[in-house]
Design an enzyme around this catalytic site. Structure first.
Site, mmCIF file in Angstrom:
data_model
loop_
_atom_site.group_PDB
_atom_site.id
_atom_site.type_symbol
_atom_site.label_atom_id
_atom_site.label_comp_id
_atom_site.label_asym_id
_atom_site.label_seq_id
_atom_site.Cartn_x
_atom_site.Cartn_y
_atom_site.Cartn_z
ATOM 1 N N GLY A 1 0.502 -0.110 5.389
ATOM 2 C CA GLY A 1 0.767 -0.935 6.581
ATOM 3 C C GLY A 1 -0.343 -1.893 6.955
ATOM 4 O O GLY A 1 -0.377 -2.370 8.090
ATOM 5 N N GLY A 2 -1.276 -2.181 6.029
ATOM 6 C CA GLY A 2 -2.318 -3.170 6.340
ATOM 7 C C GLY A 2 -3.042 -2.798 7.623
ATOM 8 O O GLY A 2 -3.462 -1.651 7.815
ATOM 9 N N THR B 1 0.867 -1.181 0.000
ATOM 10 C CA THR B 1 0.000 0.000 0.000
ATOM 11 C C THR B 1 0.905 1.233 0.000
ATOM 12 O O THR B 1 2.056 1.154 0.383
ATOM 13 C CB THR B 1 -0.940 0.009 1.230
ATOM 14 O OG1 THR B 1 -1.700 -1.182 1.239
ATOM 15 C CG2 THR B 1 -1.881 1.193 1.266
HETATM 16 N N1 GLY Z 1 -5.020 -3.941 1.457
HETATM 17 C C1 GLY Z 1 -4.869 -3.338 2.707
HETATM 18 C C2 GLY Z 1 -6.104 -2.660 3.148
HETATM 19 O O1 GLY Z 1 -6.906 -2.261 2.334
HETATM 20 O O2 GLY Z 1 -6.307 -2.517 4.316
#
Ligand code: GLY
Length: 567
Positions: free
Chosen positions: A468-469, A376
């Site tokens: 950072g997920g 991201t």
């Molecule tokens: N792919 C990470 C998020 O959207 O939280």
């Protein structure tokens, strides 16, 4: 007043500053790049420069968004993309706010159990690698939607410098070369051959992407429909289907970005405007901040035992709610009013005591009358007209599904893994999902992306966000608190060591060698599972703060190649 005297000039017309930031000698405050009126902070200097040039030519933040987003797809393929999706939160100069959802969608042929074997168990890697992991991309629809509503500069002008960058190439940094090396074998395996990126690329090499230049040139010629219905769409669908994807031309043709109401809430004298579902970012951030608001964080001290306890306990409860209640609002009913009500949140934290950690096993979602991961990327823009945007965009994992459409020059996302493949089984971020986030045709998967704008006393004060997920939400939280509670500059706030908790697994992640040992020891003694090994870094925040004199201070996270550029 402490900000007034420092203006760091790294260039004549464009002011550029790569981290680490400069030291402000007289006050010992570390100030990031300061500019008069406009700035882009992103993961790559080239992208920040292109966005800034667009504004210098008279474009606004939304024009700069279009160019910056595409420039990141060229020079930051780790997460910059045409094959992914994202979210944008904006605040116009007149104070109007809004949000744009260009999140990927499940294909029409997707099914709830598509990643389970005949015993009902999750099949390893099926939602993360290759064609089946790919959600219908939203990025191109997103930048066109923003441009259609607010843009002022023609698309050919916006994409000219991006196409030039793709043709001429960009110089590979040390961390980028390392990442290319890291993915070499997996990318080769997924694609069945070597691709443009891999361990053949060394630091300081120049990487050109002629295929992407051609794709972008066709987008200039034919507009948005080139990607969703034109030659690019034909090539993309054929490529995806050769690699086992169930995405069809109809899926691409049907994709639409959606304007949403952002989540808005107050904290002391701040008003926080953040992303609404299908991102969990805004609601979870609001829950945490409302739970911690009554506590005297400033007097406890930054990263002190008591501050860490309060944040961790609020995060524990908010993430438990996140994982149970949140999903695509077009498919599930989210009890937003209750989740954000003072009464509910006071009750949620009522069993917290400074004496002892609350075990996550004793926490579940509330009663409602209703690891290191830097995949991201985020960029923040403020323009010379006073408009501000916060944009977080992603392929999900690093280089997404690892599928690289070589004729088109970009990677495809693995966003399908952000759905809950099976209730109770963690996804790649360790997040446990429930029914609200189960897979359904054309549904958007729950996100943690938290592009956020903050007002202070009714005026624009900050725009920020991070990759950072699952750690995105807590990184944004700590950055706001670092400035508001602990009086840090924007640069200090993004650079400060971070920690993270998300209910399950019941551990608190700390950036290694960044926290006082005595603090960690006392947390352990109180029952907190302290872990310093799993997250070498947590988040990579890029933000802009409006200084008291109206100038802008950029915070470009020291953890990456991030750079602030402006004028
Ligand atoms: N792919 C990470 C998020 O959207 O939280």
């Amino acid at each position: 007043m402490k900000y007034f005297s420092v203006v760091l000039l790294c260039g004549v017309l464009l002011t550029t500053c790569k981290n680490p930031p400069q030291e402000q000698s007289h006050s010992k405050k570390k100030l990031g790049m300061v500019t008069d009126s406009a700035m882009v902070v992103s993961a790559r200097e080239e992208a920040s420069k292109i966005g800034t040039q667009i504004m210098q030519q008279g474009g606004n933040a939304f024009d700069a968004m279009f160019a910056t987003e595409m420039a990141l797809a060229v020079c930051y393929p780790f997460a910059g993309n045409l094959g992914g999706g994202g979210f944008m939160v904006y605040r116009l100069a007149d104070g109007k706010t809004g949000a744009l959802d260009y999140r990927e969608k499940a294909p029409k042929a997707a099914t709830r159990d598509m990643y389970l074997d005949k015993n009902g168990d999750v099949i390893l890697n099926k939602s993360t690698l290759g064609g089946l992991a790919v959600g219908v991309p939203g990025t191109v629809a997103g930048i066109f939607a923003a441009h259609e509503k607010f843009g002022t500069v023609p698309i050919d002008q916006l994409l000219a410098p991006v196409i030039e960058l793709a043709k001429k190439g960009y110089v590979v940094t040390k961390s980028q070369a390392q990442r290319f090396a890291n993915i070499d074998s997996i990318v080769t395996a997924v694609n069945g051959k070597e691709i443009l990126y891999g361990d053949h690329i060394n630091v300081n090499d120049t990487v050109q992407n002629k295929a992407l230049a051609n794709t972008l040139s066709r987008v200039v010629q034919y507009g948005r429909s080139e990607f969703y219905k034109g030659k690019t769409a034909d090539s993309l669908v054929a490529f995806l289907q050769r690699h086992g994807s169930i995405i069809t031309k109809e899926d691409l043709a049907a994709y639409k970005a959606v304007w949403r109401e952002p989540v808005k809430f107050t904290y002391d004298d701040l008003t926080i405007i953040s992303m609404s579902p299908p991102s969990s970012g805004g609601i979870t951030l609001a829950q945490i901040m409302r739970m911690i608001e009554p506590y005297a964080l400033e007097s406890y001290g930054h990263n002190s035992q008591k501050s860490i306890q309060v944040l961790t306990e609020a995060e524990r409860r908010a993430y438990a709610d996140r994982n149970y209640f949140l999903g695509d609002p077009d498919f599930v009913q989210i009890p937003t009013d209750t989740l954000l009500s003072q009464l509910y949140l006071k009750d949620r934290l009522s069993d917290f005591s400074f004496e002892q950690a609350t075990p996550s096993s004793s926490i579940t979602y509330g009663a409602i009358p209703g690891y290191e991961s830097n995949e991201t990327t985020h960029y923040s823009i403020v323009d010379q007209f006073g408009n501000a945007i916060a944009v977080t965009t992603t392929l999900n994992g690093a280089y997404g599904s690892k599928l690289y459409a070589d004729e088109l020059g970009f990677f495809l996302n693995n966003e399908m893994d952000d759905f809950s493949s099976k209730a109770g089984v963690p996804n790649m971020f360790g997040l446990i999902g429930a029914k609200a986030n189960e897979i359904a045709p054309e549904k958007r998967m729950l996100s943690s992306m938290t592009p956020t704008i903050v007002e202070k006393e009714g005026k624009l004060w900050m725009t920020l966000g991070t990759p950072g997920g699952s750690t995105i939400i807590t990184s944004v939280l700590q950055t706001i608190l670092n400035v508001h509670e602990y009086d840090m500059t924007m640069q200090e706030a993004v650079d400060a060591p971070r920690f993270h908790h998300q209910w399950l697994p019941d551990v608190v992640l700390f950036e290694p060698e960044s926290f006082e040992q005595a603090v960690l020891d006392s947390l352990k003694a109180k029952g907190y599972n302290v872990n310093q090994n799993q997250s070498p870094i947590i988040g990579k925040v890029d933000g802009i703060k409006v200084l008291p004199n109206g100038k802008l201070e950029g915070g470009a996270d020291r953890r990456g190649d991030d750079a602030a550029v402006g004028f």
